[in-house]
Design an enzyme around this catalytic site. Structure first.
Site, short mmCIF file in Angstrom:
data_model
loop_
_atom_site.label_atom_id
_atom_site.label_comp_id
_atom_site.label_asym_id
_atom_site.label_seq_id
_atom_site.Cartn_x
_atom_site.Cartn_y
_atom_site.Cartn_z
N GLY A 151 0.81 -1.23 0.00
CA GLY A 151 0.00 0.00 0.00
C GLY A 151 0.83 1.26 0.00
O GLY A 151 1.65 1.47 0.89
N SER A 152 0.64 2.16 -0.98
CA SER A 152 1.55 3.29 -1.09
C SER A 152 1.07 4.25 -2.18
O SER A 152 -0.07 4.17 -2.62
CB SER A 152 2.95 2.78 -1.41
OG SER A 152 2.89 1.78 -2.40
N ARG A 153 1.99 5.11 -2.64
CA ARG A 153 1.64 6.13 -3.62
C ARG A 153 2.87 6.48 -4.46
O ARG A 153 4.00 6.41 -4.00
CB ARG A 153 1.13 7.35 -2.86
CG ARG A 153 0.91 8.58 -3.69
CD ARG A 153 0.26 9.64 -2.83
NE ARG A 153 0.68 10.98 -3.14
CZ ARG A 153 0.39 12.03 -2.41
NH1 ARG A 153 -0.34 11.91 -1.33
NH2 ARG A 153 0.83 13.22 -2.76
#
Length: 235
Positions: free
Chosen positions: A192-194
């Site tokens: 989970g990240s960006r």
């Protein structure tokens, strides 16, 4: 259809797993066996998590449009923000706001990251930080991140891997001075990240907030056309 062709067809439908995921998948699988021995409902829960972990580290083949001037998505996920923002100081991209496209990756997206452009990796800068929700704008400044500057014939582009609420490890596969092609793998972020992409001043986005991006395939911008931008409608 022969047995061989059936098996080949099945393999063609199952995306390969990136080697970075093998230890995690093996750990989940081992835990599943132990939990089945303790109490079978726990074993089934762990089996579901094992399957999810394998999907998380999937590394499917992508078909990248190849032409000078195209900027493709570096990550799978939802385009969460298109704005003008001051790039992080470690990028060395100046002290003026630049066009920024942010892609949020949920824990269900493929997390292998691909280069948005062809060029030379001019700089790599890692910065430790917090692990707040990657969807928040302040995550660009506060969270753990790894930044790349890629020099192209059309200018320098900043690509930033930002750790999210669950992520605890950013992995890079490249080094400074290396030449990379558009759509080639350069790293991944675990769980989970960006991704933030900083484009040269005046670049117009060809995507919209809320749109789904596919790493290595979705065209985010085009330096070589006089497109005044696109309009979008929502159904």
């Amino acid at each position: 259809m022969s047995n061989m062709s059936i098996s080949d067809s099945i393999r063609g439908q199952i995306p390969p797993i990136h080697p970075e995921g093998y230890p995690f998948i093996g750990g989940f699988a081992l835990a599943s066996l132990i939990l089945f021995w303790i109490w079978s409902p726990l074993g089934w829960i762990a089996t579901v998590l094992t399957i999810w972990c394998a999907l998380f580290f999937r590394d499917p083949v992508r078909v990248t449009p190849v032409r000078e001037g195209l900027v493709v998505a570096p990550a799978d996920g939802r385009i969460s923000m298109i704005t003008q923002a001051l790039p992080p100081s470690e990028l060395g991209l100046g002290d003026r706001p630049l066009p920024r496209i942010s892609i949020f990756m949920s824990v269900f997206n493929c997390h292998v990251n691909r280069s948005p452009v062809a060029g030379r990796i001019e700089r790599i800068a890692y910065r430790p930080g917090a692990f707040i929700n990657a969807e928040l704008d302040k995550a660009s400044e506060d969270n753990e991140r790894n930044s790349l500057v890629i020099a192209t014939a059309d200018g320098r582009i900043g690509v930033i891997q930002i750790a999210g609420l669950v992520a605890r490890r950013i992995v890079a596969f490249v080094r400074e001075g290396q030449t990379i092609g558009a759509g080639e793998r350069f790293g991944l972020i675990r769980f989970g990240s960006r991704l933030d992409i900083y484009l040269p001043e005046g670049t117009r986005a060809l995507v919209a907030e809320g749109q789904t991006a596919v790493a290595g395939e979705t065209v985010l911008a085009d330096f070589r056309q006089g497109d005044a931008g696109r309009t979008f409608r929502r159904d």
